[in-house]
Design a protein around this motif. Sequence first.
Motif, short mmCIF file in Angstrom:
data_model
loop_
_atom_site.label_atom_id
_atom_site.label_comp_id
_atom_site.label_asym_id
_atom_site.label_seq_id
_atom_site.Cartn_x
_atom_site.Cartn_y
_atom_site.Cartn_z
N GLY A 231 0.86 -1.31 -0.03
CA GLY A 231 0.03 0.11 -0.03
C GLY A 231 0.79 1.38 -0.02
O GLY A 231 2.16 1.19 -0.13
N LYS A 232 0.19 2.52 0.01
CA LYS A 232 0.79 3.82 0.24
C LYS A 232 1.38 4.16 1.41
O LYS A 232 2.14 5.01 1.21
CB LYS A 232 -0.16 4.78 -0.34
N GLU A 233 0.68 3.47 2.43
CA GLU A 233 1.30 4.02 3.84
C GLU A 233 2.67 3.38 4.12
O GLU A 233 3.00 2.19 3.88
CB GLU A 233 0.39 3.32 4.78
N TYR A 234 3.56 4.01 4.79
CA TYR A 234 4.78 3.60 5.13
C TYR A 234 5.32 4.78 6.31
O TYR A 234 4.94 5.63 6.44
CB TYR A 234 5.63 3.56 4.02
N ASN A 235 6.28 4.16 6.96
CA ASN A 235 7.11 4.64 7.89
C ASN A 235 8.69 4.49 7.68
O ASN A 235 9.04 3.47 7.26
CB ASN A 235 6.75 4.12 9.22
N ASN A 236 9.70 5.73 7.91
CA ASN A 236 10.85 5.44 7.85
C ASN A 236 11.42 4.75 8.75
O ASN A 236 11.00 4.69 9.87
CB ASN A 236 11.23 6.99 7.58
N SER A 237 12.39 4.13 8.47
CA SER A 237 13.32 3.12 9.53
C SER A 237 13.83 4.26 10.57
O SER A 237 14.19 5.35 10.15
CB SER A 237 14.25 2.24 9.05
N LYS A 238 14.49 3.57 11.82
CA LYS A 238 15.10 4.41 12.58
C LYS A 238 16.70 4.41 12.09
O LYS A 238 17.37 5.18 12.50
CB LYS A 238 15.20 3.80 13.93
N LEU A 239 16.87 3.28 11.08
CA LEU A 239 18.46 3.26 10.84
C LEU A 239 19.15 4.52 10.59
O LEU A 239 20.27 4.73 10.60
CB LEU A 239 18.30 2.15 9.80
N TYR A 240 18.28 5.18 9.44
CA TYR A 240 18.94 6.46 8.89
C TYR A 240 18.45 7.60 9.41
O TYR A 240 18.55 9.01 8.88
CB TYR A 240 18.54 6.20 7.19
N ASP A 241 17.69 7.71 10.32
CA ASP A 241 16.99 8.91 11.10
C ASP A 241 18.34 9.62 11.79
O ASP A 241 19.07 9.04 12.59
CB ASP A 241 16.05 8.44 12.09
N LYS A 242 18.41 10.97 11.56
CA LYS A 242 19.67 11.74 11.82
C LYS A 242 19.71 11.73 13.38
O LYS A 242 20.94 11.85 14.04
CB LYS A 242 19.53 13.06 11.12
N PHE A 244 18.54 9.29 15.42
CA PHE A 244 18.85 7.87 15.90
C PHE A 244 20.26 7.70 16.00
O PHE A 244 21.18 7.38 15.15
CB PHE A 244 17.96 6.90 15.09
N LYS A 245 20.76 7.27 17.58
CA LYS A 245 22.02 7.01 17.82
C LYS A 245 22.39 5.56 17.89
O LYS A 245 21.62 4.87 18.47
CB LYS A 245 22.40 7.96 18.98
N HIS A 246 23.53 5.12 17.55
CA HIS A 246 23.87 3.72 17.39
C HIS A 246 25.54 3.85 17.36
O HIS A 246 25.95 4.81 17.44
CB HIS A 246 23.32 2.90 16.59
N GLU A 247 26.15 2.50 17.66
CA GLU A 247 27.46 2.53 17.71
C GLU A 247 28.23 2.95 16.70
O GLU A 247 29.34 3.17 16.76
CB GLU A 247 27.89 0.94 18.13
N TYR A 248 27.54 3.29 15.48
CA TYR A 248 28.34 3.64 14.28
C TYR A 248 28.14 5.01 13.89
O TYR A 248 28.80 5.64 13.18
CB TYR A 248 28.16 2.69 13.05
N ARG A 249 27.20 5.71 14.65
CA ARG A 249 26.78 7.05 14.44
C ARG A 249 26.27 7.73 15.72
O ARG A 249 25.27 7.15 16.50
CB ARG A 249 25.73 7.28 13.56
N SER A 250 26.97 8.73 16.30
CA SER A 250 26.75 9.46 17.54
C SER A 250 26.28 10.77 17.28
O SER A 250 26.38 11.40 16.04
CB SER A 250 27.82 9.38 18.34
#
Length: 250
Positions: A231-242, A244-250
């Motif tokens: 369908g047309k509905e979607y949500n962006n993932s957290k992975l590339y959210d500026k 959203f912090k993780h071990e490779y991006r602070s």
Amino acid sequence: MNKVHFVGAGPGDKELITLKGYKLLSDADVVIYAGSLVNPELLEYCKEGCEIHNSAHMDLQEIIEVMEKGIKENKSVVRLQTGDFSIYGSIREQVEDLHKLEIGYDCTPGVSSFLGAASSLGVEYTVPEISQSVIITRMEGRTPVPSKESIESYAAHQTSMAIFLSVQDIQKVVERLNEGGYPMNTPIAVVYKATWADEKIVKGTLEDIAVKVKENGITKTALILVGQFLGKEYNNSKLYDKDFKHEYRS
């Protein structure tokens, strides 16, 4: 002693075989391929003089006999199966017979048609907050399906679903999907011969897909994909959210 090499041929496009699968196929002395389910263009990779068998005309015993003969003659034997043999590949029965004959084997996976179909559609089955699971199933036909694995029971989850070997009964599939929980406005797609040169894609909803499939003359070799991931509905993932912090991006 040589082994029998089970190789997933991929969904159709001759270039979608894995590099390892290609090497095994091009080096084979004996190839048993899964008839019309495997693109015959893949056989162009076989070397001159390769002994080629179409398993569409063979029963299990005949397939095993060709394998056994090839191994006893110290030849390289490839069993070329459609897509990836782990899904509706009938590999277990062949392996069990090889065990009885004390013949070894190895397996080189392939790209399944349900993955090829998603690529043709340009979609992902797992959309954040829409669907995080994929159900791969089929409707019963001449091969029964356990009652606890009915289309209706899976439809209750309303997640992404890939239905194999069932397009010939598309109207019945629609009815059972609806009975199980998918509303009639649920998006659905039928992909005929995914990634082949004559691929055909039919999109619609549960309301109109059966008519569209009939109009397009599709009666076999097609996947049914259903769910809101189309369908047309979607949500962006957290992975590339500026943010959203993780071990490779602070």
